[in-house]
Design a protein around this motif. Structure first.
Motif, mmCIF file in Angstrom:
data_model
loop_
_atom_site.group_PDB
_atom_site.id
_atom_site.type_symbol
_atom_site.label_atom_id
_atom_site.label_comp_id
_atom_site.label_asym_id
_atom_site.label_seq_id
_atom_site.Cartn_x
_atom_site.Cartn_y
_atom_site.Cartn_z
ATOM 1 N N ARG A 48 -5.529 8.132 -8.432
ATOM 2 C CA ARG A 48 -4.299 7.764 -7.733
ATOM 3 C C ARG A 48 -4.620 7.230 -6.336
ATOM 4 N NH1 ARG A 48 -0.044 8.563 -10.378
ATOM 5 N NH2 ARG A 48 1.404 8.686 -8.654
ATOM 6 N N PHE A 49 -3.837 6.264 -5.901
ATOM 7 C CA PHE A 49 -3.945 5.727 -4.546
ATOM 8 C C PHE A 49 -2.549 5.311 -4.113
ATOM 9 C CE2 PHE A 49 -4.340 2.101 -7.311
ATOM 10 C CZ PHE A 49 -3.693 1.078 -6.665
ATOM 11 N N GLY A 50 -2.413 4.996 -2.846
ATOM 12 C CA GLY A 50 -1.089 4.674 -2.335
ATOM 13 C C GLY A 50 -1.104 3.528 -1.351
ATOM 14 N N LEU A 51 -0.041 3.483 -0.592
ATOM 15 C CA LEU A 51 0.159 2.410 0.361
ATOM 16 C C LEU A 51 -0.911 2.406 1.460
ATOM 17 C CD1 LEU A 51 2.214 0.171 0.725
ATOM 18 C CD2 LEU A 51 3.542 1.684 2.174
ATOM 19 N N ASP A 52 -1.454 3.555 1.792
ATOM 20 C CA ASP A 52 -2.508 3.644 2.801
ATOM 21 C C ASP A 52 -3.714 2.811 2.368
ATOM 22 O OD1 ASP A 52 -3.930 4.419 5.047
ATOM 23 O OD2 ASP A 52 -4.507 6.359 4.227
ATOM 24 N N PHE A 53 -4.107 2.928 1.112
ATOM 25 C CA PHE A 53 -5.234 2.149 0.587
ATOM 26 C C PHE A 53 -4.908 0.663 0.564
ATOM 27 C CE2 PHE A 53 -7.375 0.217 -3.109
ATOM 28 C CZ PHE A 53 -8.689 0.362 -2.704
ATOM 29 N N ILE A 54 -3.710 0.319 0.125
ATOM 30 C CA ILE A 54 -3.312 -1.087 0.026
ATOM 31 C C ILE A 54 -3.240 -1.728 1.413
ATOM 32 C CG2 ILE A 54 -1.448 -2.649 -0.650
ATOM 33 C CD1 ILE A 54 -0.849 -0.622 -2.925
ATOM 34 N N LEU A 55 -2.646 -0.996 2.369
ATOM 35 C CA LEU A 55 -2.582 -1.528 3.738
ATOM 36 C C LEU A 55 -3.969 -1.658 4.349
ATOM 37 C CD1 LEU A 55 0.513 0.408 5.098
ATOM 38 C CD2 LEU A 55 0.355 -2.046 4.689
ATOM 39 N N GLY A 56 -4.899 -0.802 3.941
ATOM 40 C CA GLY A 56 -6.261 -0.865 4.449
ATOM 41 C C GLY A 56 -6.982 -2.144 4.060
ATOM 42 N N LEU A 57 -6.488 -2.847 3.053
ATOM 43 C CA LEU A 57 -7.095 -4.115 2.650
ATOM 44 C C LEU A 57 -6.820 -5.220 3.664
ATOM 45 C CD1 LEU A 57 -6.234 -4.005 -1.158
ATOM 46 C CD2 LEU A 57 -8.429 -3.485 -0.076
ATOM 47 N N VAL A 58 -5.777 -5.046 4.478
ATOM 48 C CA VAL A 58 -5.462 -6.012 5.538
ATOM 49 C C VAL A 58 -6.208 -5.559 6.798
ATOM 50 C CG1 VAL A 58 -3.638 -7.032 6.944
ATOM 51 C CG2 VAL A 58 -3.181 -6.416 4.559
ATOM 52 N N PRO A 59 -7.141 -6.348 7.290
ATOM 53 C CA PRO A 59 -7.949 -5.914 8.432
ATOM 54 C C PRO A 59 -7.103 -5.583 9.663
ATOM 55 C CG PRO A 59 -8.832 -7.927 7.475
ATOM 56 C CD PRO A 59 -7.520 -7.665 6.823
ATOM 57 N N VAL A 60 -7.423 -4.538 10.329
ATOM 58 C CA VAL A 60 -6.871 -4.015 11.578
ATOM 59 C C VAL A 60 -5.367 -3.756 11.509
ATOM 60 C CG1 VAL A 60 -6.690 -4.316 14.078
ATOM 61 C CG2 VAL A 60 -8.702 -5.152 12.895
ATOM 62 N N LEU A 61 -4.567 -4.765 11.248
ATOM 63 C CA LEU A 61 -3.120 -4.600 11.243
ATOM 64 C C LEU A 61 -2.682 -3.609 10.161
ATOM 65 C CD1 LEU A 61 -0.384 -5.448 12.412
ATOM 66 C CD2 LEU A 61 -0.328 -7.258 10.698
ATOM 67 N N GLY A 62 -3.261 -3.701 8.983
ATOM 68 C CA GLY A 62 -2.916 -2.787 7.902
ATOM 69 C C GLY A 62 -3.260 -1.353 8.253
ATOM 70 N N ASP A 63 -4.430 -1.156 8.866
ATOM 71 C CA ASP A 63 -4.829 0.191 9.282
ATOM 72 C C ASP A 63 -3.920 0.719 10.380
ATOM 73 O OD1 ASP A 63 -7.112 0.535 7.561
ATOM 74 O OD2 ASP A 63 -8.115 -0.971 8.796
ATOM 75 N N LEU A 64 -3.481 -0.160 11.261
ATOM 76 C CA LEU A 64 -2.572 0.242 12.324
ATOM 77 C C LEU A 64 -1.216 0.670 11.762
ATOM 78 C CD1 LEU A 64 -2.350 0.479 15.398
ATOM 79 C CD2 LEU A 64 -1.496 -1.855 15.426
ATOM 80 N N VAL A 65 -0.701 -0.076 10.799
ATOM 81 C CA VAL A 65 0.582 0.267 10.164
ATOM 82 C C VAL A 65 0.450 1.587 9.404
ATOM 83 C CG1 VAL A 65 2.234 -0.443 8.399
ATOM 84 C CG2 VAL A 65 1.417 -2.104 10.058
#
Length: 144
Positions: A48-65
């Motif tokens: 299982r994975f979630g939005l945290d993993f998916i957002l992590g695919l977007v450099p910097v901005l995804g991790d910030l969100v």
């Protein structure tokens, strides 16, 4: 332009009540944790994975969100009256996840393995179970 207080009062009355009791808070944080850490399943490995993993695919901005969404869990914990050292530990989990997430490939693997929001939910659950035993759940059902 001056807006009268009655206007704001009517808006507040029309909005649905957001529960501030510990049981309502528990439901919200469990839903957010599920969204961030366990909404989807990786088909081949059945993990299982979630939005945290998916957002992590977007450099910097995804991790910030993702980090700001995780910080919301800490804000809810603060509203429950949790001790500052537990809040600091929770921010440490989010900070570690954020910093590791900044490294391009390693960050994505870390998001898949290190689940800061699940760890923070565990801290909040322990607090709620000890200080608000009426909110204890068994497999998603609240005890009565």
């Amino acid at each position: 332009m001056v807006v009268k207080q009655e206007y704001f009062d009517r808006i507040a009355e029309a909005m649905p009540e957001i529960g501030r009791d510990p049981a309502s808070v528990r439901q919200r944080i469990e839903a957010m944790e599920l969204l961030l850490e366990g909404s989807f399943t990786m088909p081949i490995i059945n993990r299982r994975f979630g939005l945290d993993f998916i957002l992590g695919l977007v450099p910097v901005l995804g991790d910030l969100v993702a980090a700001s969404m995780g910080a919301w869990l800490v804000w809810e914990a603060r509203n429950l009256g949790m001790p500052k050292w537990k809040l600091a530990r929770m921010f440490g989990n989010i900070g570690f996840d954020f910093v590791i997430g900044l490294v391009p490939l390693l960050g994505n693997v870390a998001d898949f393995i290190f689940r800061s929001n699940t760890r923070n939910l565990r801290i909040i659950r322990k607090h709620l179970d000890k200080h608000h035993p009426s909110t204890v759940t068994v497999e998603g059902e609240r005890l009565r």
